[in-house]
Write a protein that holds these residues in place. Sequence first.
Motif, PDB file in Angstrom:
ATOM      1  N   GLY A   1      38.344  39.020  31.480  1.00 28.57           N
ATOM      2  CA  GLY A   1      38.068  39.004  32.908  1.00 28.57           C
ATOM      3  C   GLY A   1      36.650  39.455  33.222  1.00 28.57           C
TER       4      GLY A   1
ATOM      5  N   HIS B   1      41.762  35.996  38.638  1.00 33.26           N
ATOM      6  CA  HIS B   1      43.153  36.092  38.199  1.00 33.26           C
ATOM      7  C   HIS B   1      43.397  37.369  37.406  1.00 33.26           C
ATOM      8  N   ARG B   2      42.303  38.030  37.004  1.00 33.12           N
ATOM      9  CA  ARG B   2      42.434  39.200  36.138  1.00 33.12           C
ATOM     10  C   ARG B   2      41.842  40.464  36.752  1.00 33.12           C
TER      11      ARG B   2
ATOM     12  N   PRO C   1      42.314  46.345  36.265  1.00 35.32           N
ATOM     13  CA  PRO C   1      42.614  44.912  36.088  1.00 35.32           C
ATOM     14  C   PRO C   1      44.090  44.624  36.303  1.00 35.32           C
TER      15      PRO C   1
ATOM     16  N   PRO D   1      46.981  41.098  37.861  1.00 34.37           N
ATOM     17  CA  PRO D   1      47.163  39.956  38.770  1.00 34.37           C
ATOM     18  C   PRO D   1      47.375  40.417  40.199  1.00 34.37           C
TER      19      PRO D   1
END
Length: 285
Positions: free
Chosen positions: A4, A67-68, A120, A122
């Motif tokens: 990420g 997304h991360r 980090p 979702p």
Amino acid sequence: MALGYLLAVLATLASGSGSILESMGVRRAGAYGGRSLDLIALRRQWLYFLGLGVDLLGFALAAAALHRLPLFLVQSMLAFSVGVTAAISAFMGHRLRAPGWGALVVGAAGLVLLGVSAEPGPAQALPPQWRWILVGMVVPVGAIAVYARRHHHVWATVALAFGAGVAYSVVGISARTFELPDALWRVVLEPAVWAMVLNGLAAAVLFAMALQKGGPTGVTAIMFTTNTTLSSFVGLVYLDDHVRDGFVNAATVGFVLAITGAIAVAHYSADSRHEDLATPASVRA
């Protein structure tokens, strides 16, 4: 987690590099007169279209990073892509004054603080109705453009820069909450995709209109501040973005330093370009 961060860094580099290539294409085409017809000359400038392609690659990398990683980190890094543009320009011969280099250091320090503060993970999924609300945000943003075309006072410029920031934040929020469907063809049915496309186009138009009406420093400051603040607030409050335990102060300081550094770099970069244009070519050679 490391992936990420790598994606976010690459997105920042791509965004800054794309701006350089687009600027070179515009300069070669002589399309800097502020008229729409001047842009026709860009059709033969491959550098300009290469820059657009690099920008699109940067957007794809940023979407993957979102997304991360939380919005407050990725959006701050993308705002600081102006620092990448300024550094590349300096190495290409455009003088960046000492305060500009200092602003780069300040912004980079802020990004380091944000990087170590971010947790980090979702994002929390949005209900379907909220996804369509994000698509519909293009309507009030478009209304700002209509308003600004009919008015020429300073508040029209402020409204355009603010609207661009709102639209860019919607793009970031949509990318953060987008989930790739099992069947690839169903991507065209995803509200998040339409929210990104429509609001991304609206943001680009409003930002260009704002630059035609006002100075780049003020416009950039309003756009960056609105984009990063609004998207970060939504991420932290509604999308389950997190700051590591014990790092709230570090994240706050890092956020302020990153945005301040990005705005300051934009300011000193603009000043340097104006000085270069005002200096006779025989002196610059």
